[in-house]
Enzyme design. Structure first.
Site, PDB file in Angstrom:
ATOM      1  N   LYS A   1       0.838  -1.185   0.000  1.00  0.00           N
ATOM      2  CA  LYS A   1       0.000   0.000   0.000  1.00  0.00           C
ATOM      3  C   LYS A   1       0.878   1.241   0.000  1.00  0.00           C
ATOM      4  O   LYS A   1       1.909   1.304   0.682  1.00  0.00           O
ATOM      5  CB  LYS A   1      -0.904   0.001   1.238  1.00  0.00           C
ATOM      6  CG  LYS A   1      -1.896   1.141   1.286  1.00  0.00           C
ATOM      7  CD  LYS A   1      -2.777   1.046   2.523  1.00  0.00           C
ATOM      8  CE  LYS A   1      -3.739   2.227   2.584  1.00  0.00           C
ATOM      9  NZ  LYS A   1      -4.597   2.168   3.792  1.00  0.00           N
TER      10      LYS A   1
ATOM     11  N   ASP B   1      -6.158  -7.823 -12.964  1.00  0.00           N
ATOM     12  CA  ASP B   1      -4.919  -8.205 -12.291  1.00  0.00           C
ATOM     13  C   ASP B   1      -3.889  -8.718 -13.279  1.00  0.00           C
ATOM     14  O   ASP B   1      -2.703  -8.367 -13.208  1.00  0.00           O
ATOM     15  CB  ASP B   1      -5.208  -9.297 -11.250  1.00  0.00           C
ATOM     16  CG  ASP B   1      -5.572  -8.733  -9.889  1.00  0.00           C
ATOM     17  OD1 ASP B   1      -5.116  -7.633  -9.561  1.00  0.00           O
ATOM     18  OD2 ASP B   1      -6.319  -9.394  -9.153  1.00  0.00           O
TER      19      ASP B   1
END
Length: 370
Positions: free
Chosen positions: A101, A172
């Site tokens: 993140k 993805d």
């Protein structure tokens, strides 16, 4: 199993600290083509180790499908000792691949700015949900959520039905491919400048990039694209059709192919009727054309018809399930299934190089210890 040989990326060292799908898929592609990829997992392992059943020796198929040709080790990057070890690993590495993140590595003191000063030749590739900045910058992103937000679900599914997720993690996987492309571009530029750089592949960007031809249509006509089921929004007949035995998919892209189709169906004059004689008229009159073709297809065996049409130069195919597709003789001919002595079986590389083909040297790490 392909015997080991020098790959196109032999000599490239990659430290892969990514998890889940996009990053690991990128690392697997690099590994297939000869890179030395070290997969660094957190103490508990990559989440996808548990995404099953099915399992092989306690490891889920989901993980196995994304992590071959990698060595493995366990490292807790939230601890100073783990970060020190990572820095040692990066001392002679070419690529760092991660999907933390935004802000996590910076908080730990190993963000891009810090690493680029210490390792100026390092290519730092981050796979992220939305990128680092902007209205959604730094927010987490998973494939299905990005399919929903990027517009993909809105154009997938039957007309009049609810938006539908594509039954594959297409965002993805395309993000993983974009990461590979970005890394190779950066490596090519480094050969000239001697400098590494930051490479970012965001799921949101990749999802939007898949919107062809829907985005192109909207740019021209300002009409919100609608779901069309199996039918193509621009050309026709580009759709699935029932036959006497089994459904087929027809992908006619030009007038010549449509003429050949009509000849095989025994109705050559159909190709020259004014409402069907060119691509624009066929698309505008698709409902009437579908009715005409459906009636003709009922006379034919689906498998025999697709074989005849393909031999005539008309793009079409039987609609197969996964088992039938993987067991098709052409799948074996294209070396698209990899087997290893430990019981691992996976899809082969679709990237075919003449002199330096992909090789399959290592099964996915079955342990978290190097």
């Amino acid at each position: 199993m392909t015997m080991p040989s020098a790959g196109a990326l032999q000599g490239l060292k990659v430290i892969d600290v990514s998890r889940i799908l996009g990053g690991p898929y990128c690392g697997q592609i690099l590994g297939d083509h000869g890179a030395d990829v070290l997969k660094v997992e957190p103490p508990q392992g990559d989440d996808t180790r548990t995404w099953g059943p099915p399992f092989l020796n306690g490891v889920a198929s989901y993980y196995l499908g994304l992590n071959r040709n990698k060595r493995g080790m366990r490292l807790d990057l939230s601890q100073e000792a783990g970060r020190t070890t990572l820095l040692e690993l990066l001392s002679d590495a070419d690529v760092l691949l991660e999907n933390f993140k935004t802000g996590t590595l910076e908080k730990w003191g190993i963000g891009y700015e810090t690493l680029s000063e210490r390792f100026p030749r390092l290519i730092h590739c981050r796979v992220s949900g939305f990128g680092a900045d902007g209205p959604l910058g730094g927010l987490p992103g998973y494939d299905a959520a990005i399919q929903a937000m990027s517009g993909i679900m809105s154009v997938n599914g039957d007309a009049g039905a609810e938006p539908l997720r594509v039954g594959l993690p297409v965002v993805d996987m395309v993000t993983g491919l974009n990461a590979v492309i970005g890394i190779l571009l950066a490596l090519n530029e480094r050969a000239r400048s001697g400098k590494g750089q930051f490479v970012e592949a965001a799921l949101y960007d990749s999802g939007l990039s898949l919107l062809h031809p829907h985005a192109a249509n909207w740019f021209l006509n300002d009409k919100t694209p609608a779901r069309t089921g199996n039918a193509h929004p621009n050309i026709y007949p580009y759709d699935s059709f029932p036959t006497r035995t089994s459904p087929i998919y027809l992908a006619v892209g030009n007038d010549r192919q449509f003429q050949l189709l009509c000849k095989v169906l025994g109705e050559p004059a159909l190709a020259f009727e004014p409402e069907f004689q060119d691509a624009g008229s066929r698309s505008s009159n698709r409902l009437r054309l579908r009715d005409r073709l459906t009636a003709l297809f009922q006379q034919f065996d689906g498998a025999a018809l697709t074989e005849q049409l393909m031999n005539e130069g008309v793009p079409c195919a039987p609609i197969l399930d996964v088992k039938s597709a993987l067991e098709h003789p052409h799948t074996a001919h294209r070396e698209m299934i990899v087997s290893m002595p430990n019981g691992y079986k996976g899809l082969g590389s679709p990237i075919k190089l003449g002199r330096t083909p992909a090789t399959y040297r290592l099964p996915p790490p079955d342990t978290l210890d190097d």
